[in-house]
Design a protein around this motif. Structure first.
Motif, short mmCIF file in Angstrom:
data_model
loop_
_atom_site.label_atom_id
_atom_site.label_comp_id
_atom_site.label_asym_id
_atom_site.label_seq_id
_atom_site.Cartn_x
_atom_site.Cartn_y
_atom_site.Cartn_z
N HIS A 189 0.86 -1.19 0.00
CA HIS A 189 0.00 0.00 0.00
C HIS A 189 0.89 1.23 0.00
CE1 HIS A 189 -3.23 2.83 0.96
NE2 HIS A 189 -2.33 3.41 1.75
N ARG B 234 -3.68 3.35 -9.30
CA ARG B 234 -4.01 4.54 -8.49
C ARG B 234 -5.28 5.20 -9.02
NH1 ARG B 234 -4.94 7.24 -4.10
NH2 ARG B 234 -5.03 9.46 -4.47
N THR B 237 -8.39 2.97 -8.23
CA THR B 237 -8.85 2.94 -6.83
C THR B 237 -9.50 4.26 -6.42
OG1 THR B 237 -6.65 3.60 -6.09
CG2 THR B 237 -7.16 1.25 -5.99
N THR B 238 -9.32 5.29 -7.22
CA THR B 238 -9.95 6.58 -6.90
C THR B 238 -11.04 6.91 -7.92
OG1 THR B 238 -8.07 7.62 -8.02
CG2 THR B 238 -8.00 7.57 -5.63
#
Lengths: 315, 295
Positions: A189, B234, B237-238
């Motif tokens: 993460h 990225r 996930t957004t």
């Protein structure tokens, strides 16, 4: 009886200058909203770093107010900070750190217990590995701490924890970094945003690029969190010395008349916090603010930033 | 003759004059940063006749997507050699330090290894990662740059690593030095405080070499895929998407890399008349001559 003047509120700044001048002239920086996310990691070597004038107490309070979960990772044991013996300082500072964290609304304090002021010779990769593990466990979207690139940073703890943070926050997202962590149930993460703070009283520090606005209540909690660290701040001796110096100049502070030295010291620290928050607010065109160096999610890809701005689609 | 052809010949001629008998030693932490920061100028120098050697300090083992470090290191090694070939370099020397672990490498150990290469190849020009660049989150570049900068100084001094002197590696000073970095530091264009003795910002036109630089950057397929995959993840996930990466095929990754190189070139060219550029901090022969005498 000698000549006496009331030391009114307009003159407080002059007294506060004795405590350290925090800022150089700054250009107008943008006020920005909080970066998106749910979880914030405050990563500092010491118990008080996030609450000092060069800290981030107001921003932490704002994150909490706006619904973020904030965790505080304290890397050192603070054994040297205070007037007691090391083990006693360690105990007092931990207690005060927990109390200050509660004032700000921090959800949990995680202590790494590296020896205070001895992070220079420790393996930086080991410190980074610990931070990486915790980033994988808590999954922060935003990491805040000392700006690793700040100048005139005399304290090696600030510099080294900052450097470990600068790599940990994105390397935690790589599968080939510390794969042993995955046996413990965590997954890669990466945090997407880094917010850096510098000690501006030690020189130019860094050139901040954003302001975050605060409200009066957030400044109030920042004040309380700061002077909660009684082992190092709000020392009655400071107020006593200030009273003596004012008396020598034929001045007095009416606000201090009914207060003992401890209460006066607390009030002095509270003024300091309010004054610096107002200074930043004035620079930002609002009542209260704090300034930072903010690294946005795609700042590490400078060649693609314009392209992404133009082509990324949000349904 | 078109303007771009003229520019190419001007670059070639100018570069040729500069590069006559030039020997260039390039030191990098990772491969991508070298190609993205300085690939254009170095390709121009090589094309103009300079001999270019590249000392690659780390093995890039972590810069991949769902690939073991050993396999990543191997592929990255091959790909950096392919990129070097496209840029016209003579050789890549792989030191093989584990990527991301340089914080634990003794500064003097790395410096002294770099001293060997400077004394052996005896370059006129040295390229090193700029250790003073702020806001570059890959600290291997900082550690390598710091050691390389000191190696530049130490290589010229007889009393550093005397055993090498006995092997015939005489002290050597490179006359010119380029500190390279991607344009991450907001203060990078600010002149240094003393104009005489410190490297100063320098913007170089790389327009004629831009396509070569793009191809060299595209050759680093393993790290390029990692960059594209991380970017896609990225965004996803957004709740966002980049249409180019809807299908992560080699062609779309190559296009992304091309956009990256073009974007960097444009960013570096800001404030100049160039259409594509690279930015450096540079100290040349004038490094030791006070400005008032130079002028």
């Amino acid at each position: 009886m000698g000549f006496r003047r009331t030391f009114g509120s307009g003159m407080w700044a002059a007294v506060l200058l004795c405590l350290g001048t925090p800022s150089q002239a700054q250009e107008q920086l943008p006020l920005r909203p909080l970066p998106p996310g749910k979880t914030v990691f405050v990563l500092q070597p010491h118990h008080d770093d996030h609450t000092t004038d060069h800290g981030m107490g107001g921003l932490i309070a704002r994150f909490v107010d706006e619904g973020y979960d904030v965790y505080y990772l304290r890397a050192s044991n603070d054994e040297k900070d205070g007037t007691a013996l090391p083990a006693e300082n360690d105990k007092i500072n931990l207690r005060e750190a927990l109390a200050a964290a509660k004032v700000l609304g921090i959800k949990e304090v995680i202590n790494l217990n590296w020896r205070n002021d001895y992070t220079a010779p420790i393996p930086l990769n080991e410190l980074r590995a610990q931070i990486i593990f915790l980033i994988r466990k808590y999954k922060p979207d935003i990491v805040v701490g000392h700006n690793p690139w700040e100048h005139y940073q005399k304290n090696p703890d600030h510099r080294n924890v900052g450097r470990a943070m600068a790599e940990a926050y994105w390397m935690a997202g790589l599968e080939n970094v510390h794969p042993e962590h995955f046996l413990l149930g965590v997954q890669p993460h990466a945090a997407s945003y880094l917010i850096g703070k510098a000690r501006l009283d030690w020189g130019l520090g860094h050139r901040p690029n954003v302001f975050f606005e605060l409200n009066a209540e957030q400044v109030r909690r920042k004040q309380i969190a700061y002077h909660t660290h009684r082992n190092v701040y709000a020392n009655p001796a400071t107020a006593r010395a200030m009273r003596a110096e004012l008396a020598r100049l034929g001045l007095y502070l009416p606000e201090w008349e009914a207060l003992d030295d401890q209460e006066a010291a607390v009030l002095m620290e509270a003024w300091h916090m309010e004054w610096i928050s107002r200074q930043r607010g004035r620079q930002a065109g609002v009542e209260f603010a704090e300034d930072y160096y903010f690294m946005d999610e795609f700042d590490h890809l400078p060649g693609l930033k314009a392209y992404l701005q133009q082509h990324v689609r949000t349904p | 003759m078109s303007r771009s052809t003229l520019r190419f010949f001007a670059f070639w001629l100018f570069g040729g004059l500069l590069a006559a008998q030039q020997k260039v030693l390039v030191i990098s932490a990772d491969s991508a940063n070298l190609v993205l920061s300085a690939g254009g100028l170095l390709a121009g120098m090589a094309r103009a006749g300079a001999d270019v050697w590249w000392v690659r300090v780390t093995n890039d083992e972590k810069d991949s997507w769902k690939l073991a470090p050993e396999e990543t290191a191997l592929r990255s090694r091959r790909e950096s050699e392919a990129a070097a070939k496209l840029l016209g370099f003579r050789q890549v020397i792989h030191l093989g330090y584990r990527a991301g672990e340089l914080a634990e490498t003794p500064f003097t150990t790395l410096r002294d290894r770099l001293v060997i290469f400077i004394r052996h190849y005896r370059p006129n020009v040295l390229f090193i990662p700029n250790p003073y660049t702020e806001y570059d989150r890959v600290l291997d570049r900082f550690y390598t740059g710091r050691a390389a900068e000191d190696a530049w100084r130490a290589a010229a001094i007889e009393n550093f690593v005397p055993p090498f002197t006995h092997l015939g590696l005489a002290p050597h000073r490179a006359g010119e030095i380029y500190y390279y970095a991607q344009p991450l530091d907001p203060q990078r264009r600010q002149a240094e405080s003393t104009s005489t003795f410190v490297p100063q910002p320098k913007v170089v036109d790389i327009t004629p070499m831009l396509e070569t630089k793009i191809r060299a950057a595209q050759a680093l397929t393993t790290s390029n895929e990692a960059m594209a995959q991380a970017l896609k993840a990225r965004l996803e996930t957004t709740g966002r998407r980049l249409p180019l990466l809807d299908t992560l095929a080699p062609a779309s990754i190559q296009k992304l890399v091309e956009e990256n190189v073009r974007g960097l070139a444009k960013l570096c060219a800001q404030g100049t008349s160039y259409s594509a550029a690279e930015e450096f901090h540079y100290a040349g022969v004038e490094f030791r001559i006070p400005r008032k005498y130079r002028e």
